[in-house]
Scaffold this motif. Structure first.
Motif, PDB file in Angstrom:
ATOM      1  N   GLY A 150       0.632  -1.100   0.023  1.00  0.00           N
ATOM      2  CA  GLY A 150       0.006   0.003  -0.059  1.00  0.00           C
ATOM      3  C   GLY A 150       0.780   1.252   0.060  1.00  0.00           C
ATOM      4  O   GLY A 150       0.450   2.337  -0.269  1.00  0.00           O
ATOM      5  N   GLU A 151       2.045   1.002   0.256  1.00  0.00           N
ATOM      6  CA  GLU A 151       3.053   2.291   0.362  1.00  0.00           C
ATOM      7  C   GLU A 151       3.581   2.578  -0.948  1.00  0.00           C
ATOM      8  O   GLU A 151       4.465   3.578  -1.122  1.00  0.00           O
ATOM      9  CB  GLU A 151       4.132   2.099   1.420  1.00  0.00           C
TER      10      GLU A 151
ATOM     11  N   GLY B 113       2.643   2.684  -4.014  1.00  0.00           N
ATOM     12  CA  GLY B 113       2.366   3.784  -5.128  1.00  0.00           C
ATOM     13  C   GLY B 113       2.842   3.614  -6.561  1.00  0.00           C
ATOM     14  O   GLY B 113       3.594   2.786  -6.889  1.00  0.00           O
ATOM     15  N   GLU B 114       3.023   4.733  -7.069  1.00  0.00           N
ATOM     16  CA  GLU B 114       3.693   4.878  -8.540  1.00  0.00           C
ATOM     17  C   GLU B 114       5.230   4.902  -8.074  1.00  0.00           C
ATOM     18  O   GLU B 114       5.538   5.710  -7.282  1.00  0.00           O
ATOM     19  CB  GLU B 114       3.198   5.766  -9.410  1.00  0.00           C
ATOM     20  N   ARG B 115       6.095   4.757  -9.303  1.00  0.00           N
ATOM     21  CA  ARG B 115       7.318   4.889  -9.268  1.00  0.00           C
ATOM     22  C   ARG B 115       7.898   6.245  -9.208  1.00  0.00           C
ATOM     23  O   ARG B 115       7.219   6.889 -10.046  1.00  0.00           O
ATOM     24  CB  ARG B 115       8.068   4.074 -10.219  1.00  0.00           C
ATOM     25  N   ARG B 116       8.492   6.675  -8.292  1.00  0.00           N
ATOM     26  CA  ARG B 116       8.869   8.191  -8.117  1.00  0.00           C
ATOM     27  C   ARG B 116      10.463   8.190  -9.107  1.00  0.00           C
ATOM     28  O   ARG B 116      11.195   7.366  -9.268  1.00  0.00           O
ATOM     29  CB  ARG B 116       9.415   8.600  -6.726  1.00  0.00           C
TER      30      ARG B 116
ATOM     31  N   ASP C  87      13.666   6.589  -7.518  1.00  0.00           N
ATOM     32  CA  ASP C  87      13.525   5.288  -7.179  1.00  0.00           C
ATOM     33  C   ASP C  87      14.449   4.550  -8.080  1.00  0.00           C
ATOM     34  O   ASP C  87      13.891   4.383  -9.247  1.00  0.00           O
ATOM     35  CB  ASP C  87      12.203   4.756  -7.164  1.00  0.00           C
TER      36      ASP C  87
ATOM     37  N   ARG D 283       1.780  -4.476  -6.095  1.00  0.00           N
ATOM     38  CA  ARG D 283       0.984  -3.516  -5.274  1.00  0.00           C
ATOM     39  C   ARG D 283      -0.231  -4.055  -4.749  1.00  0.00           C
ATOM     40  O   ARG D 283      -0.761  -3.647  -4.165  1.00  0.00           O
ATOM     41  CB  ARG D 283       0.669  -2.176  -5.984  1.00  0.00           C
TER      42      ARG D 283
ATOM     43  N   GLU E  84      -2.830  -5.001  -6.448  1.00  0.00           N
ATOM     44  CA  GLU E  84      -3.871  -4.523  -7.371  1.00  0.00           C
ATOM     45  C   GLU E  84      -4.978  -5.295  -8.090  1.00  0.00           C
ATOM     46  O   GLU E  84      -5.946  -5.115  -8.496  1.00  0.00           O
ATOM     47  CB  GLU E  84      -3.601  -2.992  -8.240  1.00  0.00           C
TER      48      GLU E  84
END
Length: 215
Positions: free
Chosen positions: A103-104, A106-109, A112, A186, A188
């Protein structure tokens, strides 16, 4: 070798964190679940760790009975680090952390780092209950952060995953794109749903491949 710091609490969780709570320790375990690794390989796949910290952690882990170091015979003649049974017992801990941390993600920064084999443990968790066997994972298009990797579903001994093609004919071969791989990691979508939706192509004649195709 640095002296072990302790929470000095008579609690199993505190005792565990005395051993594996330092920064980078569990990520070193993640890398060594792929089998014996040279120091240079570990450093390359742990972007951000300094050479001094990596060397210190490896010494601490050897002292605490998580890893061992051995010299390869010629022509290799290099030292490799590998997990001892005590270190290998951290696999379900890392998988549980991965599930909790999905859940942490998310989308790749933009900052990253990413390696394809970092998706092996989440995918291994996602395949739980589907059966046992050697699975090869290939990108559907282009290159998802390093390309092909493989994993051993239901493995009890030996490496849990590895970079590159499967070392033998896989029981199942999965072809999927980077978006689907990330979505499974993730939480999902499930592997079964992604197969039904045509987002994962499954080939192979093993029991595992047939189970995944049948959903």
């Amino acid at each position: 070798m640095s002296p072990r710091r302790s929470y000095d609490q008579y609690c199993s969780a505190a005792r565990a964190l005395d051993v594996v709570g330092d920064r980078w320790t569990l990520l070193i375990v993640r890398e060594l679940l792929a089998g014996p690794r040279r120091y240079t390989d570990l450093h390359a796949d742990l972007p951000g760790v300094s050479t001094d910290v990596l060397a210190s952690r490896l010494k601490d882990m050897e002292r605490d009975g998580l890893t061992t170091r051995r010299r390869l015979p010629p022509p290799g003649a290099a030292s490799v680090y590998e997990l001892k049974p005590r270190g290998r017992e951290l696999l379900p801990v890392l998988q549980a952390l991965g599930v909790w941390g999905a859940g942490e993600l998310g989308e790749r920064r933009p900052t990253d780092a990413v390696r394809a084999h970092w998706f092996a443990l989440p995918l291994l968790s996602a395949l739980k209950g589907a059966g046992e066997g050697l699975v090869e994972v290939r990108p559907a298009e282009g290159d998802f952060h390093g390309g092909v990797f493989h994993l051993c579903a239901g493995a009890q001994d030996g490496p849990v995953y590895g970079e590159g093609p499967a070392p033998a004919e896989p029981d199942a071969r999965l072809v999927l794109d980077a978006g689907t791989l990330a979505a499974v990691s993730r939480g999902e979508t499930s592997v079964a749903d992604a197969v039904r939706e045509g987002r994962i192509e499954v080939s192979g004649e093993g029991t595992l491949a047939k189970a995944l195709r049948e959903g």
